[in-house]
Design a protein around this motif. Structure first.
Motif, PDB file in Angstrom:
ATOM      1  N   ASN A 257      59.384 -28.678  25.124  1.00  0.00           N
ATOM      2  CA  ASN A 257      57.465 -28.786  25.571  1.00  0.00           C
ATOM      3  C   ASN A 257      57.184 -28.347  23.832  1.00  0.00           C
ATOM      4  N   TYR A 258      57.648 -28.178  22.775  1.00  0.00           N
ATOM      5  CA  TYR A 258      57.873 -28.217  21.449  1.00  0.00           C
ATOM      6  C   TYR A 258      58.575 -29.935  20.488  1.00  0.00           C
ATOM      7  N   PRO A 259      57.615 -30.382  20.437  1.00  0.00           N
ATOM      8  CA  PRO A 259      58.314 -31.940  19.796  1.00  0.00           C
ATOM      9  C   PRO A 259      58.838 -31.550  18.664  1.00  0.00           C
ATOM     10  N   LYS A 260      58.007 -30.666  18.105  1.00  0.00           N
ATOM     11  CA  LYS A 260      58.341 -30.688  16.376  1.00  0.00           C
ATOM     12  C   LYS A 260      59.900 -29.872  16.314  1.00  0.00           C
ATOM     13  N   PHE A 261      60.525 -29.156  17.652  1.00  0.00           N
ATOM     14  CA  PHE A 261      62.191 -28.826  17.177  1.00  0.00           C
ATOM     15  C   PHE A 261      62.913 -30.082  17.329  1.00  0.00           C
ATOM     16  N   ASP A 262      62.164 -30.733  17.953  1.00  0.00           N
ATOM     17  CA  ASP A 262      63.440 -32.049  18.400  1.00  0.00           C
ATOM     18  C   ASP A 262      63.980 -32.918  17.472  1.00  0.00           C
TER      19      ASP A 262
END
Length: 193
Positions: free
Chosen positions: A118-123
């Protein structure tokens, strides 16, 4: 506020939006850990990442003779998990234990997947963190097979300057793969320069 410290940590990579910050607050758990309390024990399946807000954790194994072998330390603003157990869902061969009274923020594996989807920054942030830790471990492995004990100790001081006075000699010696007595000799030699 412990979760704010975690948000600040992530902001140094890619600044989080308000929605991402709120999700991080909602999907993480704070946990106080007493000195010598386990976060993970051998035989358990690791199910979370641990962010150290305050204190210090160590990751280690114990051989058949009962000797402890320290692999990693994590103090303030550092992470610790058993990646092999976390992703394979197999029992861990490692322990994670508090060296000092500690405060951690945990992210469970299922919540981590939620963040990645849901939040690509975390990936991206976790990928960068994992890559950095991998590079650090490669460097340590190379040191262990090609450096003297004194060189390894000096590198430990460079990597963990904030821990050298917080950890007992036995813990540092175990990390370096030497006896506490030999570490004392190395420290005396360095101090006598």
């Amino acid at each position: 506020m412990p979760k704010q410290q975690l948000i600040t940590y992530f902001d140094q990579f890619l600044a989080l939006e308000e929605e991402e910050k709120n999700a991080l607050v909602e999907r993480t758990q704070e946990r106080k850990i007493k000195r010598r309390q386990f976060v993970l024990q051998e035989g358990d399946v690791c199910r979370h990442y641990n962010f150290v807000v305050k204190g210090c954790l160590k990751m280690y194994s114990v051989d058949e003779n009962g000797t402890e072998h320290n692999l990693q330390f994590a103090a303030e603003n550092e992470w610790m998990t058993d990646l092999g157990s976390l992703f394979s869902e197999k029992p861990s061969m490692l322990y994670i234990e508090a060296v000092e009274p500690s405060l951690i923020v945990r992210i469970e594996k299922e919540d981590l997947k939620f963040f990645f989807v849901n939040y690509p920054k975390f990936d991206r942030n976790f990928r960068v963190m994992t890559e950095n830790k991998y590079v650090e471990l490669q460097s340590r492995l190379l040191q262990n097979i090609s450096s003297s004990a004194q060189e390894r100790y000096l590198q430990f001081l460079a990597n963990y300057p904030h821990l050298s006075n917080r950890l007992p000699n036995t813990q540092i010696a175990s990390y370096l793969g030497i006896t506490p007595e030999f570490l004392s000799k190395i420290r005396k030699k360095i101090a006598g320069r």
